[in-house]
Design an enzyme around this catalytic site. Structure first.
Site, PDB file in Angstrom:
ATOM      1  N   HIS A  75       0.796  -1.285   0.290  1.00 46.34           N
ATOM      2  CA  HIS A  75       0.122  -0.130  -0.349  1.00 46.34           C
ATOM      3  C   HIS A  75       0.779   1.460  -0.215  1.00 46.34           C
ATOM      4  O   HIS A  75       1.652   1.343   0.752  1.00 46.34           O
ATOM      5  CB  HIS A  75      -0.902  -0.062   1.151  1.00 46.34           C
ATOM      6  N   TYR A 203      -9.316   5.665   6.353  1.00 44.97           N
ATOM      7  CA  TYR A 203      -9.607   6.238   7.821  1.00 44.97           C
ATOM      8  C   TYR A 203     -10.547   7.377   7.677  1.00 44.97           C
ATOM      9  O   TYR A 203     -10.140   8.266   7.065  1.00 44.97           O
ATOM     10  CB  TYR A 203      -8.389   6.796   8.119  1.00 44.97           C
ATOM     11  N   PRO A 295      -5.220   0.995  18.188  1.00 43.18           N
ATOM     12  CA  PRO A 295      -5.348  -0.041  16.886  1.00 43.18           C
ATOM     13  C   PRO A 295      -4.835   0.695  16.001  1.00 43.18           C
ATOM     14  O   PRO A 295      -4.142   0.882  14.461  1.00 43.18           O
ATOM     15  CB  PRO A 295      -5.831  -1.185  16.517  1.00 43.18           C
ATOM     16  N   LYS A 299       0.081  -0.044  14.568  1.00 39.83           N
ATOM     17  CA  LYS A 299       1.899   0.689  15.167  1.00 39.83           C
ATOM     18  C   LYS A 299       1.765  -1.271  16.414  1.00 39.83           C
ATOM     19  O   LYS A 299       2.756  -1.224  16.929  1.00 39.83           O
ATOM     20  CB  LYS A 299       1.841   1.574  16.309  1.00 39.83           C
ATOM     21  N   TYR A 387       3.612   6.644   9.858  1.00 36.43           N
ATOM     22  CA  TYR A 387       2.605   5.868   9.725  1.00 36.43           C
ATOM     23  C   TYR A 387       3.755   4.590   9.170  1.00 36.43           C
ATOM     24  O   TYR A 387       3.772   2.560   9.461  1.00 36.43           O
ATOM     25  CB  TYR A 387       1.232   5.924   8.270  1.00 36.43           C
TER      26      TYR A 387
HETATM   27  C1  LIG Z   1      -8.538  -5.813  16.643  1.00 40.50           C
HETATM   28  C2  LIG Z   1      -6.889  -5.653  16.632  1.00 40.50           C
HETATM   29  C3  LIG Z   1      -6.563  -5.233  15.614  1.00 40.50           C
HETATM   30  C4  LIG Z   1      -5.285  -4.602  15.544  1.00 40.50           C
HETATM   31  N1  LIG Z   1      -4.239  -4.177  14.919  1.00 40.50           N
HETATM   32  C5  LIG Z   1      -3.196  -3.979  14.721  1.00 40.50           C
HETATM   33  C6  LIG Z   1      -2.575  -3.118  12.794  1.00 40.50           C
HETATM   34  O1  LIG Z   1      -2.711  -2.459  12.303  1.00 40.50           O
HETATM   35  N2  LIG Z   1      -1.009  -2.928  13.600  1.00 40.50           N
HETATM   36  C7  LIG Z   1      -0.392  -3.319  13.968  1.00 40.50           C
HETATM   37  O2  LIG Z   1       0.717  -3.353  14.258  1.00 40.50           O
HETATM   38  N3  LIG Z   1      -0.952  -3.929  15.511  1.00 40.50           N
HETATM   39  C8  LIG Z   1      -2.070  -3.945  15.282  1.00 40.50           C
HETATM   40  N4  LIG Z   1      -2.727  -4.838  16.967  1.00 40.50           N
HETATM   41  C9  LIG Z   1      -1.880  -5.014  18.305  1.00 40.50           C
HETATM   42  C10 LIG Z   1      -1.148  -6.356  17.761  1.00 40.50           C
HETATM   43  O3  LIG Z   1      -2.077  -7.309  17.712  1.00 40.50           O
HETATM   44  C11 LIG Z   1      -0.002  -6.755  18.734  1.00 40.50           C
HETATM   45  O4  LIG Z   1       0.025  -5.563  19.337  1.00 40.50           O
HETATM   46  C12 LIG Z   1       0.395  -7.847  18.960  1.00 40.50           C
HETATM   47  O5  LIG Z   1       0.244  -9.227  18.842  1.00 40.50           O
HETATM   48  C13 LIG Z   1       1.514  -7.851  19.082  1.00 40.50           C
HETATM   49  O6  LIG Z   1       2.322  -9.249  19.704  1.00 40.50           O
HETATM   50  P1  LIG Z   1       3.145  -9.995  21.020  1.00 40.50           P
HETATM   51  O7  LIG Z   1       3.986 -11.363  20.469  1.00 40.50           O
HETATM   52  O8  LIG Z   1       3.659  -8.849  21.623  1.00 40.50           O
HETATM   53  O9  LIG Z   1       1.300 -10.683  21.625  1.00 40.50           O
HETATM   54  P2  LIG Z   1       0.353 -11.332  21.529  1.00 40.50           P
HETATM   55  O10 LIG Z   1      -0.018 -11.314  19.934  1.00 40.50           O
HETATM   56  O11 LIG Z   1      -0.339 -11.110  22.533  1.00 40.50           O
HETATM   57  O12 LIG Z   1       1.226 -12.593  21.552  1.00 40.50           O
HETATM   58  C14 LIG Z   1       1.380 -13.678  23.161  1.00 40.50           C
HETATM   59  C15 LIG Z   1       1.499 -14.839  23.514  1.00 40.50           C
HETATM   60  O13 LIG Z   1       1.599 -14.740  24.488  1.00 40.50           O
HETATM   61  C16 LIG Z   1       0.486 -16.334  24.557  1.00 40.50           C
HETATM   62  N5  LIG Z   1       0.541 -16.510  26.378  1.00 40.50           N
HETATM   63  C17 LIG Z   1      -0.225 -15.250  26.841  1.00 40.50           C
HETATM   64  N6  LIG Z   1      -0.048 -15.891  28.481  1.00 40.50           N
HETATM   65  C18 LIG Z   1       1.098 -16.290  28.654  1.00 40.50           C
HETATM   66  C19 LIG Z   1       1.290 -17.338  29.594  1.00 40.50           C
HETATM   67  N7  LIG Z   1       0.822 -17.418  30.447  1.00 40.50           N
HETATM   68  N8  LIG Z   1       2.352 -18.589  29.250  1.00 40.50           N
HETATM   69  C20 LIG Z   1       2.038 -19.056  28.250  1.00 40.50           C
HETATM   70  N9  LIG Z   1       1.575 -17.957  27.046  1.00 40.50           N
HETATM   71  C21 LIG Z   1       1.730 -16.898  27.131  1.00 40.50           C
HETATM   72  C22 LIG Z   1      -1.051 -15.806  24.315  1.00 40.50           C
HETATM   73  O14 LIG Z   1      -1.444 -16.544  24.392  1.00 40.50           O
HETATM   74  C23 LIG Z   1      -0.600 -15.434  22.917  1.00 40.50           C
HETATM   75  O15 LIG Z   1       0.097 -16.513  21.710  1.00 40.50           O
HETATM   76  C24 LIG Z   1      -4.506  -5.117  16.600  1.00 40.50           C
HETATM   77  C25 LIG Z   1      -4.746  -5.317  17.874  1.00 40.50           C
HETATM   78  C26 LIG Z   1      -6.213  -5.894  17.998  1.00 40.50           C
HETATM   79  C27 LIG Z   1      -6.700  -6.721  19.008  1.00 40.50           C
END
Ligand SMILES: Cc1cc2nc3c(=O)[nH]c(=O)nc-3n(C[C@H](O)[C@H](O)[C@H](O)COP(=O)(O)OP(=O)(O)OC[C@H]3O[C@@H](n4cnc5c(N)ncnc54)[C@H](O)[C@@H]3O)c2cc1C
Length: 393
Positions: A75, A203, A295, A299, A387
């Site tokens: 994009h 947006y 969101p 980021k 962005y």
């Molecule tokens: C609806 C929505 C839309 C979004 N849109 C965007 C976007 O467009 N762009 C963007 O950059 N971000 C976006 N985000 C944010 C993005 O999804 C998160 O920031 C991202 O998933 C962070 O990754 P992470 O690995 O830190 O955490 P997570 O993806 O939350 O992964 C954490 C993992 O740890 C596991 N876990 C938790 N507790 C335990 C435990 N006690 N023991 C073992 N495992 C455990 C969980 O099951 C999970 O698999 C969005 C989020 C949502 C909800």
């Protein structure tokens, strides 16, 4: 009790934990990834979808962008909308960079598949986890499952277990400072089986509330409506959702989103959250375990990748050169980027949403700001630069 040894114990197989494990493997550092959920759950969880230029480059450099390069949707801009009138922010023209739309669940699939083909130790449905002795030289992770306890002894623990994980809450509260803001609205999001009828995201600021038009794949659209945080989904039939989307996203040129079967519906709260510092002894937090952004700025996943990039580099310097300077600086290095992303996400959110209790003055000021971004190259460049992703220092 069964004992295991590794250099880095990683909690969580989301984007942060999997990417960290992959980067460490490339640096010759061993890790074990412990995940509470099963593999299918991790691979099917639809969340983020916009990858910054910076994240795409990181995935390419890490050798896991083959499918992303084939299937990701490049994009080169977004549309900002005000009451049906659109104004394009041309990222490539303003910054020379683009973003890529590629679902988080696809990134997770690619990372899991790569780790497994590299012989990585990923333990899904691992059981109940607790972290121990992370103020000592040799911390450990205890995994309790069906009356058996596995003890994973390691040099460092990476808490990549998201916002609700156990890593952050295992650190004494007195050692952490929390910065938190909850917004008075949420997003009602749908995933629809409908081929995108526009190439880029919209947006839209609308008097009934913000709406976002986006897509995840050539036949799947992802749409969001601003709603109250306590919205009852049962009151939102598919027809009501489509009608509201048509009202808010309908454009002056007659364009409307194409309808399709709604595959998923959900409500996402809007929050800004940062915990400082990201390190306590030998326990390091990364990704959503340490910060949440609303969101609107896309980021979250990108910040998670930036954190683990810095952590992997710091661990590499430690193991290769016995140099701890980058590990010591990990928290400060990440926080500098995190706060810039927080600012941008807050700004996009404040710019585009309807604040239900805003005074007439505030509403006029908000519209003026949006019109300014739509009419000033300098303001549009600032949006575009943030962005597509600030460079990694
Ligand atoms: C609806 C929505 C839309 C979004 N849109 C965007 C976007 O467009 N762009 C963007 O950059 N971000 C976006 N985000 C944010 C993005 O999804 C998160 O920031 C991202 O998933 C962070 O990754 P992470 O690995 O830190 O955490 P997570 O993806 O939350 O992964 C954490 C993992 O740890 C596991 N876990 C938790 N507790 C335990 C435990 N006690 N023991 C073992 N495992 C455990 C969980 O099951 C999970 O698999 C969005 C989020 C949502 C909800």
């Amino acid at each position: 009790m069964v004992k295991f040894e590794t250099q880095v114990g990683i909690i969580g197989a989301g984007p942060a934990g999997l990417m960290l494990s992959h980067l460490l493997h490339q640096h010759g550092i061993t890790s074990i990834v412990l995940e509470a959920k099963n593999r299918a759950y991790c691979e099917e969880r639809v969340r983020a979808g916009v990858l910054e230029h910076t994240s795409v480059e990181m995935l390419r450099n890490a050798g896991i962008a083959h499918r992303l390069d084939r299937e990701g949707l490049r994009h080169e801009g977004i549309d900002l909308g005000l009451h049906g009138y659109l104004h394009r922010i041309p990222f490539v023209e303003l910054t020379g960079k683009a973003v890529t739309v590629y679902g988080q669940q696809e990134v997770v699939k690619d990372l899991i598949s790569q780790r497994l083909s590299d012989g990585g130790d990923l333990r899904f449905e691992c059981g109940e986890i607790s972290v121990h002795d992370f103020e000592e030289d040799r911390p450990s992770i205890h995994v309790d499952k069906e009356d058996n306890v596995d003890v994973i002894s390691c040099d460092y623990i990476a808490g990549c277990d998201g916002f609700h994980g156990i890593s952050r809450s295992s650190i004494p509260p007195r050692a952490l400072t929390v910065y938190d803001r909850t917004y008075p609205f949420a997003w009602l999001g749908i995933l629809a089986e409908a081929a995108p009828s526009r190439e880029e995201l919209i947006y839209m600021h609308h008097e009934r509330g913000f709406a976002l038009y986006s897509m995840r794949a050539p036949r799947i659209t992802r749409l969001y409506l601003q709603c109250k945080p306590d919205v009852d989904l049962a009151e939102w039939s598919d027809d009501r959702i489509w009608n509201e989307l048509h009202t808010r996203l309908g454009c002056s040129d007659g364009w409307r989103p194409t309808e399709g079967k709604i595959l998923q519906k959900g409500v996402t709260g809007m929050r800004s959250f940062v915990v400082e510092p990201l390190q306590f002894g030998r326990l390091f937090l990364a990704g959503d375990a340490a910060h949440i952004v609303p969101p609107t700025g896309a980021k979250g996943m990108n910040l998670a990748f930036a954190d683990v990039h810095y952590l992997a580099e710091a661990l590499r310097a430690k193991y290769r050169d016995n140099d701890e300077a980058k590990l010591d600086a990990y928290s400060a290095t990440c926080l500098s980027r995190i706060w810039k992303a927080q600012r941008f996400s807050w700004w996009m959110t404040s710019l585009l949403h309807l604040f239900y209790d805003a005074s007439p003055f505030d509403r006029k000021r908000q519209v003026a700001e949006l019109q300014y971004v739509m009419s000033s190259r300098a303001a549009a460049t600032s949006l575009a630069e943030n962005y597509v992703g600030l460079p990694l220092d």
